[in-house]
Design a protein around this motif. Sequence first.
Motif, mmCIF file in Angstrom:
data_model
loop_
_atom_site.group_PDB
_atom_site.id
_atom_site.type_symbol
_atom_site.label_atom_id
_atom_site.label_comp_id
_atom_site.label_asym_id
_atom_site.label_seq_id
_atom_site.Cartn_x
_atom_site.Cartn_y
_atom_site.Cartn_z
ATOM 1 N N THR A 219 6.955 -4.471 -4.318
ATOM 2 C CA THR A 219 8.263 -5.529 -3.721
ATOM 3 C C THR A 219 7.824 -6.523 -3.663
ATOM 4 O O THR A 219 6.449 -6.978 -3.541
ATOM 5 N N SER A 220 8.447 -7.572 -3.847
ATOM 6 C CA SER A 220 7.501 -8.846 -4.644
ATOM 7 C C SER A 220 8.279 -9.474 -2.612
ATOM 8 O O SER A 220 8.698 -8.874 -1.829
ATOM 9 N N ALA A 221 7.268 -10.713 -3.077
ATOM 10 C CA ALA A 221 7.545 -12.198 -1.793
ATOM 11 C C ALA A 221 8.485 -12.720 -1.921
ATOM 12 O O ALA A 221 9.414 -12.539 -2.319
ATOM 13 N N PRO A 222 9.302 -12.489 -0.352
ATOM 14 C CA PRO A 222 10.519 -13.203 -0.398
ATOM 15 C C PRO A 222 11.584 -14.097 -1.681
ATOM 16 O O PRO A 222 10.527 -14.873 -1.275
ATOM 17 N N SER A 223 13.000 -14.657 -1.723
ATOM 18 C CA SER A 223 12.640 -15.552 -1.972
ATOM 19 C C SER A 223 13.296 -16.820 -1.059
ATOM 20 O O SER A 223 12.835 -16.475 -0.340
ATOM 21 N N GLU A 224 12.894 -17.981 -1.480
ATOM 22 C CA GLU A 224 13.075 -19.066 -0.578
ATOM 23 C C GLU A 224 14.670 -18.937 0.217
ATOM 24 O O GLU A 224 14.782 -20.169 1.211
ATOM 25 N N GLY A 225 15.870 -17.985 -0.260
ATOM 26 C CA GLY A 225 16.731 -18.248 0.714
ATOM 27 C C GLY A 225 16.667 -17.462 1.690
ATOM 28 O O GLY A 225 17.608 -17.565 2.708
ATOM 29 N N ALA A 226 15.772 -16.936 2.141
ATOM 30 C CA ALA A 226 15.458 -16.761 3.371
ATOM 31 C C ALA A 226 14.583 -17.658 4.096
ATOM 32 O O ALA A 226 14.107 -17.496 5.453
ATOM 33 N N ARG B 176 0.279 -4.337 1.330
ATOM 34 C CA ARG B 176 0.240 -3.871 -0.134
ATOM 35 C C ARG B 176 -0.272 -2.120 0.175
ATOM 36 O O ARG B 176 0.744 -1.162 -0.317
ATOM 37 N N ASP B 177 -0.566 -2.067 1.340
ATOM 38 C CA ASP B 177 -0.877 -1.168 1.462
ATOM 39 C C ASP B 177 0.488 0.303 1.874
ATOM 40 O O ASP B 177 -0.156 1.336 2.401
ATOM 41 N N MET B 178 0.107 -0.048 3.002
ATOM 42 C CA MET B 178 1.384 -0.169 3.963
ATOM 43 C C MET B 178 2.769 0.169 3.974
ATOM 44 O O MET B 178 3.536 0.694 4.228
ATOM 45 N N LEU B 179 2.842 -1.167 3.695
ATOM 46 C CA LEU B 179 4.806 -1.282 2.851
ATOM 47 C C LEU B 179 4.915 -1.310 1.481
ATOM 48 O O LEU B 179 6.229 -1.951 0.745
ATOM 49 N N VAL C 211 5.350 -14.427 7.961
ATOM 50 C CA VAL C 211 5.767 -13.403 9.018
ATOM 51 C C VAL C 211 6.486 -12.705 8.055
ATOM 52 O O VAL C 211 7.667 -12.070 9.898
ATOM 53 N N LEU C 212 7.894 -12.879 7.684
ATOM 54 C CA LEU C 212 8.481 -11.698 7.151
ATOM 55 C C LEU C 212 8.345 -10.209 7.380
ATOM 56 O O LEU C 212 9.123 -10.032 7.245
ATOM 57 N N TYR C 213 6.968 -9.823 7.157
ATOM 58 C CA TYR C 213 6.762 -8.345 6.987
ATOM 59 C C TYR C 213 5.803 -8.466 8.781
ATOM 60 O O TYR C 213 5.969 -7.102 8.317
ATOM 61 N N LEU C 214 6.056 -8.985 9.564
ATOM 62 C CA LEU C 214 5.269 -8.169 10.410
ATOM 63 C C LEU C 214 5.993 -8.088 11.417
ATOM 64 O O LEU C 214 5.333 -6.665 12.250
ATOM 65 N N ALA D 151 7.767 -5.306 10.432
ATOM 66 C CA ALA D 151 7.281 -3.924 9.588
ATOM 67 C C ALA D 151 6.298 -3.589 9.906
ATOM 68 O O ALA D 151 6.022 -2.344 10.398
ATOM 69 N N LEU D 152 5.448 -4.199 9.301
ATOM 70 C CA LEU D 152 3.358 -3.434 9.804
ATOM 71 C C LEU D 152 3.389 -2.984 11.547
ATOM 72 O O LEU D 152 2.589 -2.687 11.054
ATOM 73 N N TRP D 153 3.699 -4.309 11.936
ATOM 74 C CA TRP D 153 3.710 -3.740 13.864
ATOM 75 C C TRP D 153 3.612 -2.631 13.341
ATOM 76 O O TRP D 153 3.417 -1.504 14.247
ATOM 77 N N ASP D 154 4.710 -1.984 12.984
ATOM 78 C CA ASP D 154 5.800 -0.417 13.779
ATOM 79 C C ASP D 154 4.616 0.502 12.792
ATOM 80 O O ASP D 154 4.769 1.387 13.317
ATOM 81 N N LYS D 155 3.962 0.360 11.905
ATOM 82 C CA LYS D 155 3.858 1.010 10.514
ATOM 83 C C LYS D 155 2.182 1.364 11.928
ATOM 84 O O LYS D 155 1.115 2.165 12.121
#
Length: 217
Positions: A2-9, A133-136, A166-169, A171-175
């Motif tokens: 999955t690529s990084a988020p777009s500017e719209g976020a 990369r490895d976990m998400l 910060v957008l993936y933290l 989800a990463l913390w859940d893992k």
Amino acid sequence: MTSAPSEGAITLHRNDLPDNVTFTGSVAVDTETMGLNPHRDRLCLVQLSAGDGTAHLVQIIPTSLGGKGYDCPNLKRVLADPSITKIMHFARFDVAILQHALGITVSPVVCTKIAARLVRTFTDRHGLAALCRDMLGVELSKQQQTSDWGAKELKPEQLAYAASDVLYLHALWDKMSALLDREGRRELAQACYDFLPARARLDLLGYEDPDIFSHRA
């Protein structure tokens, strides 16, 4: 991948969070600075996300450039709120720079890098990009990491990079949280997190080297 988020976020705020942006429960937090010395290098940007796909970026503009400097009461309120858990990666630095620049105590905090070091002992790859990369299955670009964050006008590429931190933290913390439970190291991790504000104060006082916990004379 999955690529990084777009500017719209991404929503950029200058000087402070607006009154209508609030967080409950937890908030992902990261910072961008002019360098890695809190006494020398100023805080330029604070990124926050509720884990909802939107990043709020607060640009700290010094008074010499027409801004309000560290006069950002709404941001300080969120970061110091004891009812909001701050999710960070390498919290030791972020807590130190925030406490030094804003004059607050940042707590409670959890750190995905500390969690990774406690449970992913089979590897030395504990950076945010590697973990995402490895976990998400998310590929983060680090091209803007060393760009000039002190500029009054930040480039779209810088904003996208800052938001991705910060957008993936959440989800990463859940893992990571699940792995801490699996490996029986939740209590040890929590003790580390509880100590982070004090560890940051020690760093700011110059006890990073020599470390007071070191046996070195």
